[in-house]
Write a protein that holds these residues in place. Structure first.
Motif, PDB file in Angstrom:
ATOM      1  N   LEU A  68       0.829  -1.209   0.000  1.00  0.00           N
ATOM      2  CA  LEU A  68       0.000   0.000   0.000  1.00  0.00           C
ATOM      3  C   LEU A  68       0.864   1.260   0.000  1.00  0.00           C
ATOM      4  O   LEU A  68       0.512   2.263  -0.633  1.00  0.00           O
ATOM      5  CB  LEU A  68      -0.939  -0.007   1.202  1.00  0.00           C
ATOM      6  CG  LEU A  68      -2.036  -1.078   1.160  1.00  0.00           C
ATOM      7  CD1 LEU A  68      -2.791  -1.127   2.487  1.00  0.00           C
ATOM      8  CD2 LEU A  68      -3.011  -0.824   0.015  1.00  0.00           C
ATOM      9  N   GLN A  72       1.615   4.613  -3.319  1.00  0.00           N
ATOM     10  CA  GLN A  72       1.730   6.068  -3.244  1.00  0.00           C
ATOM     11  C   GLN A  72       2.870   6.599  -4.101  1.00  0.00           C
ATOM     12  O   GLN A  72       2.910   7.796  -4.399  1.00  0.00           O
ATOM     13  CB  GLN A  72       1.922   6.493  -1.791  1.00  0.00           C
ATOM     14  CG  GLN A  72       0.766   6.094  -0.876  1.00  0.00           C
ATOM     15  CD  GLN A  72       0.995   6.520   0.555  1.00  0.00           C
ATOM     16  OE1 GLN A  72       1.337   7.677   0.827  1.00  0.00           O
ATOM     17  NE2 GLN A  72       0.818   5.601   1.494  1.00  0.00           N
ATOM     18  N   HIS A  81      -4.731   3.981  -4.972  1.00  0.00           N
ATOM     19  CA  HIS A  81      -4.474   4.530  -3.634  1.00  0.00           C
ATOM     20  C   HIS A  81      -5.678   5.322  -3.140  1.00  0.00           C
ATOM     21  O   HIS A  81      -6.108   5.179  -1.983  1.00  0.00           O
ATOM     22  CB  HIS A  81      -3.233   5.411  -3.665  1.00  0.00           C
ATOM     23  CG  HIS A  81      -2.973   6.150  -2.388  1.00  0.00           C
ATOM     24  ND1 HIS A  81      -2.710   5.508  -1.195  1.00  0.00           N
ATOM     25  CD2 HIS A  81      -2.951   7.477  -2.115  1.00  0.00           C
ATOM     26  CE1 HIS A  81      -2.526   6.411  -0.245  1.00  0.00           C
ATOM     27  NE2 HIS A  81      -2.674   7.607  -0.780  1.00  0.00           N
TER      28      HIS A  81
END
Length: 291
Positions: A68, A72, A81
């Motif tokens: 995760l 970004q 995202h």
């Protein structure tokens, strides 16, 4: 088959099975069932991106956190995202009622189509095969209207003209609509000057997701569609590019301490553009100038 692919496809199977089982009369319950699967679905996709062609355990929490974070750093996957952040806020820790679930699904439909296109084009993974059967819009006249617009977006009418305007514009609103599992946009914009008012807004249609943070230049085509036996003029955006106004750069430079004119090609200009890109500062809301 890799573990991560199996996890993605297993979640996809649950989503598709729910879509095939419910009709328009139970859209609320259908939405609840799909929303319950979406966070896992997005996190598995993040894992696959992070793996870079290798396999990994889709249920490894530490790897999931790193995946995760990796999202970004991928500007091309910013939508993933964003989608995960929305899911964390809305459905991760709550069970919504049917009405609330319906509203969220209508909002999230765009993200699901982007996921479908991304997985197919990048990895050859076919997911959400029956997403078009989700009861998104029960207004048949509106659907027909959008289909005719998309026809003109893809196939311009013979002899249609392109506007000669070279102004900069501010994007006021972008509203997605969907035809044949593709995303198109209704774009509301105004001229980028200090004299604009809410009555000067123009609506056009486009296949492009136009950046709304900065002033832009648009290539606009005039066309027409036939609705209920009458011809209706529409405008189609065939191309666009960011075009920040010089006065906005100067004013913003003063705010962050440059205190000088910024010219394209200079070191200061390059540094400022990199900064604006990273924070996505909406200059049109931050500064007002008359140029």
């Amino acid at each position: 088959m890799m573990q991560i692919d199996s996890a993605i496809l297993a979640t996809d199977k649950v989503i598709c099975k729910n879509i095939s089982r419910f009709d328009d009369s139970e859209r609320g319950l259908l939405s609840q069932n799909i929303l319950a699967q979406l966070r896992n679905f997005v996190e598995y996709i993040a894992d696959k991106v992070y793996a870079g062609g290798s396999d990994l355990d889709p249920n490894n929490y530490a790897l999931n956190v790193e995946a995760l974070k990796h999202l970004q750093t991928r500007g091309d996957l910013r939508f993933l995202h964003q989608f995960h952040e929305l899911l964390q806020k809305s459905v991760s820790h709550y069970t919504l009622d049917e009405n609330g679930s319906e509203r969220l699904m209508l909002k999230y439909y765009e993200y699901l189509l982007k996921i479908k296109i991304f997985l197919n084009d990048t990895y050859g993974l076919h997911v959400l095969d029956n997403i078009e059967d989700f009861p998104l819009d029960t207004d048949t006249e509106l659907s027909e209207y959008h289909e005719k617009i998309v026809e003109k977006i893809c196939y311009p009418s013979p002899g249609c003209s392109t506007s000669t305007y070279s102004d900069r514009y501010y994007i006021q609103k972008i509203k997605p609509f969907f035809v044949n599992q593709r995303i198109y946009y209704e774009v509301t914009f105004t001229a980028a000057n200090s004299k604009m008012s809410k009555f000067d807004r123009v609506i056009a249609f486009s296949r492009y997701e136009i950046l709304s943070n900065y002033a832009v230049k648009l290539s606009i085509r005039n066309d027409s569609i036939n609705v209920l036996g009458k011809d209706m003029t529409i405008q189609v955006i065939d191309g666009w590019n960011v075009s920040i106004r010089p006065c906005e750069l100067d004013n913003f430079a003063d705010i962050i301490g440059y205190h000088s004119k910024i010219n394209a090609g200079t070191k200061e200009y390059t540094e400022l553009m990199r900064f604006l890109t990273e924070i996505k500062m909406p200059l049109s809301e931050l500064v007002v100038c008359s140029e």
